[in-house]
Design a protein around this motif. Structure first.
Motif, PDB file in Angstrom:
ATOM      1  N   TYR A 184      26.600  11.064  26.881  1.00 29.52           N
ATOM      2  CA  TYR A 184      25.874  12.192  27.434  1.00 29.52           C
ATOM      3  C   TYR A 184      25.138  11.913  28.689  1.00 29.52           C
TER       4      TYR A 184
ATOM      5  N   THR B 182      30.937   9.289  31.836  1.00 30.45           N
ATOM      6  CA  THR B 182      31.289  10.223  30.495  1.00 30.45           C
ATOM      7  C   THR B 182      32.612   9.726  29.885  1.00 30.45           C
TER       8      THR B 182
ATOM      9  N   GLY C  56      32.891   8.258  26.170  1.00 24.61           N
ATOM     10  CA  GLY C  56      34.052   9.094  25.397  1.00 24.61           C
ATOM     11  C   GLY C  56      34.894   8.004  24.624  1.00 24.61           C
TER      12      GLY C  56
ATOM     13  N   TRP D  53      42.763  20.635  23.908  1.00 22.82           N
ATOM     14  CA  TRP D  53      41.844  21.195  24.994  1.00 22.82           C
ATOM     15  C   TRP D  53      42.355  21.343  26.315  1.00 22.82           C
TER      16      TRP D  53
ATOM     17  N   PHE E 111      37.201  15.747  32.054  1.00 25.91           N
ATOM     18  CA  PHE E 111      36.095  16.275  31.261  1.00 25.91           C
ATOM     19  C   PHE E 111      36.718  16.984  29.893  1.00 25.91           C
TER      20      PHE E 111
ATOM     21  N   SER F 292      36.419  15.709  26.212  1.00 32.25           N
ATOM     22  CA  SER F 292      35.863  16.806  25.238  1.00 32.25           C
ATOM     23  C   SER F 292      36.754  16.923  24.105  1.00 32.25           C
TER      24      SER F 292
ATOM     25  N   CYS G 127      36.909  25.314  20.264  1.00 30.23           N
ATOM     26  CA  CYS G 127      35.806  24.821  20.629  1.00 30.23           C
ATOM     27  C   CYS G 127      35.636  25.069  22.242  1.00 30.23           C
TER      28      CYS G 127
ATOM     29  N   VAL H 287      32.521  26.923  24.088  1.00 28.42           N
ATOM     30  CA  VAL H 287      31.757  26.655  25.078  1.00 28.42           C
ATOM     31  C   VAL H 287      32.024  27.427  26.340  1.00 28.42           C
TER      32      VAL H 287
ATOM     33  N   ASP I 250      26.674  20.920  25.077  1.00 29.31           N
ATOM     34  CA  ASP I 250      27.667  21.500  24.140  1.00 29.31           C
ATOM     35  C   ASP I 250      27.782  20.758  22.882  1.00 29.31           C
TER      36      ASP I 250
ATOM     37  N   VAL J 239      31.097  22.071  20.218  1.00 25.73           N
ATOM     38  CA  VAL J 239      31.766  20.759  19.903  1.00 25.73           C
ATOM     39  C   VAL J 239      31.703  20.471  18.359  1.00 25.73           C
TER      40      VAL J 239
ATOM     41  N   ARG K 253      29.507  23.307  32.624  1.00 25.51           N
ATOM     42  CA  ARG K 253      30.452  21.971  32.279  1.00 25.51           C
ATOM     43  C   ARG K 253      31.357  21.832  33.535  1.00 25.51           C
TER      44      ARG K 253
END
Length: 463
Positions: free
Chosen positions: A56, A228, A232, A272, A286, A290, A322, A326, A340, A344, A462
């Motif tokens: 985050y 991030t 992740g 994604w 990203f 995600s 998703c 978004v 988001d 998500v 995003r």
């Protein structure tokens, strides 16, 4: 604790025959199971601190990076203490439950639990610890919705109230012998209690607090994608323990759960990436991160009921939905869910819950349904309980926000928001330039130069 109560306390995994301990004799402690679940608890801790916090914080603007880290750190600490004080008892006291919605009070402050107490083949203290990890990571997920604009005091009040009126009842109903426990929903590791619950709460928070100042016109891209990415990756590692530990045993079934969890994340990342490649003509780091989270959210309810290829497809099919939530839904509706969480976790949990039933079919490599049920008859309670979970989260989150707002106010003023929560709320800065000046916006133009500030990305917030 009797064997019956141990079973009731032991997560919905007992719906699966491989975990039906169901013997009259008192269970003996298993050193292997204990070591396995203890290790899983440690990795779930890594999943939230530092995993979720870094994931985050990298998405925040640099002037708010410490506020995000601090909100999550303090929330975890607060919830751990509240879990010991009343959360565990209200969730898992099955011997003196108040009703089918909430557990009893006999285990407040862990009263009556000793080193000899057992849950299945585990020491009860370990079960307390493992379930505390679930309680401690669920409310902080919501931080991603109201990041960069909520008062720190309001965050702490909201977290404590939400744990009491939302998480504890939801955990008891689903896992601790409440009425949902007997419905036979296929939700192995918390698709409803954790992800759908937090996702809907995030949407409520975003709507009640309103958008950040400049939302839709000011560039609000992630300030540190490396951070991030790191967070992740830690989340993905911890997720294997998050789901695998729910088997509460070291055996072939827990190995299948962990394999399915890994594959769900992989399918989500690829899903994604594919959608983004088609839509934007290039994949992003990203997007991969995600997508992995979206796939992991979706596989959470499914990991104990589907086969490996089903796990891949659960993640792969969920991620593009998703992406749509978004990229399209958020823009059209106009809510500011900062990171988001709803798109998500909320959307991913709904899609994953439905796909769980589909890919649990033996013909598709799944492990089947509770006795007497088919795909159609299983889908009915699955959807109804998801609807119930949504309703509970909507109401309880609104109440928790109203309580926090009445006590200290929810939102910082415009001047504080413009200055940044790091300085205003905590008197610190995350970054300093060579001359010692706070670099609140200095990193944004560099991101724009690398293509992270296109109009579509600014609109969607995003990277």
């Amino acid at each position: 604790m009797t064997q019956k109560n141990a079973l009731v306390a032991a997560l919905p995994a007992i719906l699966f025959p491989a975990l039906a301990w169901g013997q009259d004799a008192e269970p003996a402690l298993s050193a292997g199971d204990t070591a396995f679940v203890a290790t899983c608890a440690l990795f779930v801790m890594l999943m939230m601190l530092p995993g979720l916090a870094l994931f985050y914080a990298g998405m925040a603007r640099s002037k708010n990076v410490l506020s995000v880290l601090t909100q999550i750190f303090a929330s975890v600490a607060l919830i751990c203490v509240l879990w010991i004080a009343f959360g565990y008892s209200l969730s898992f006291d099955t011997e003196t439950p108040l009703n089918a919605v909430i557990g009893g009070t006999s285990k407040f402050f862990l009263s009556g639990i000793t080193t000899e107490s057992m849950v299945g083949t585990l020491p009860e203290y370990l079960f307390v610890l493992f379930m505390m990890m679930f309680a401690a990571i669920t409310p902080p997920l919501i931080v991603g919705a109201f990041a960069e604009r909520m008062k720190f005091a309001a965050v702490l009040i909201f977290m404590g109230v939400w744990l009491l009126i939302n998480y504890a009842p939801m955990a008891h109903m689903a896992w601790g012998g409440g009425w949902v426990f007997d419905v036979g929903v296929l939700d192995f590791a918390g698709g409803n209690v954790v992800h759908l619950n937090a996702g809907i709460a995030a949407l409520v928070c975003a709507l009640v607090l309103g958008p950040r100042k400049g939302y839709g016109t000011t560039m609000m891209v992630p300030h540190n994608m490396t951070m991030t990415y790191t967070g992740g990756a830690m989340l993905w590692v911890g997720w294997l323990a998050f789901c695998g530990g729910c088997a509460l045993a070291a055996n072939g079934f827990s190995a299948l759960v962990m394999l399915n969890t890994m594959l769900g994340g992989a399918g989500g990342a690829l899903g994604w990436m594919t959608a983004e490649w088609i839509h934007r003509k290039r994949p992003s780091t990203f997007g991969l991160a995600s997508g992995a989270i979206a796939g992991l959210v979706a596989i959470t309810p499914a990991c104990g009921f589907v086969g490996p290829m089903g796990a891949v497809l659960v993640g792969f099919l969920t991620a593009p939905v998703c992406v749509y939530a978004v990229e399209v839904v958020k823009r059209r509706v106009g809510y500011d869910d900062s990171f988001d969480v709803f798109g998500v976790h909320g959307v991913g949990a709904v899609v994953g819950g439905v796909l769980t039933v589909v890919f649990a079919a033996p013909a598709l490599g799944g492990l089947g349904y509770p006795e007497g049920r088919t795909m159609l008859t299983q889908m009915v309670p699955q959807v109804l309980i998801m609807g119930f979970s949504i309703a509970v989260s909507l109401v309880t989150t609104w109440i928790a926000l109203k309580i926090a707002g009445a006590l200290v106010g929810l939102r910082v003023d415009e001047e504080a928001e413009a200055e940044g929560l790091d300085i205003h709320q905590h008197g610190e800065v995350g970054y300093r330039l060579g001359d010692g000046v706070y670099g609140g916006a200095a990193l944004v133009p560099a991101q724009a130069a690398h293509g992270l500030g296109s109009p579509a990305q600014v609109a969607n917030q995003r990277g």
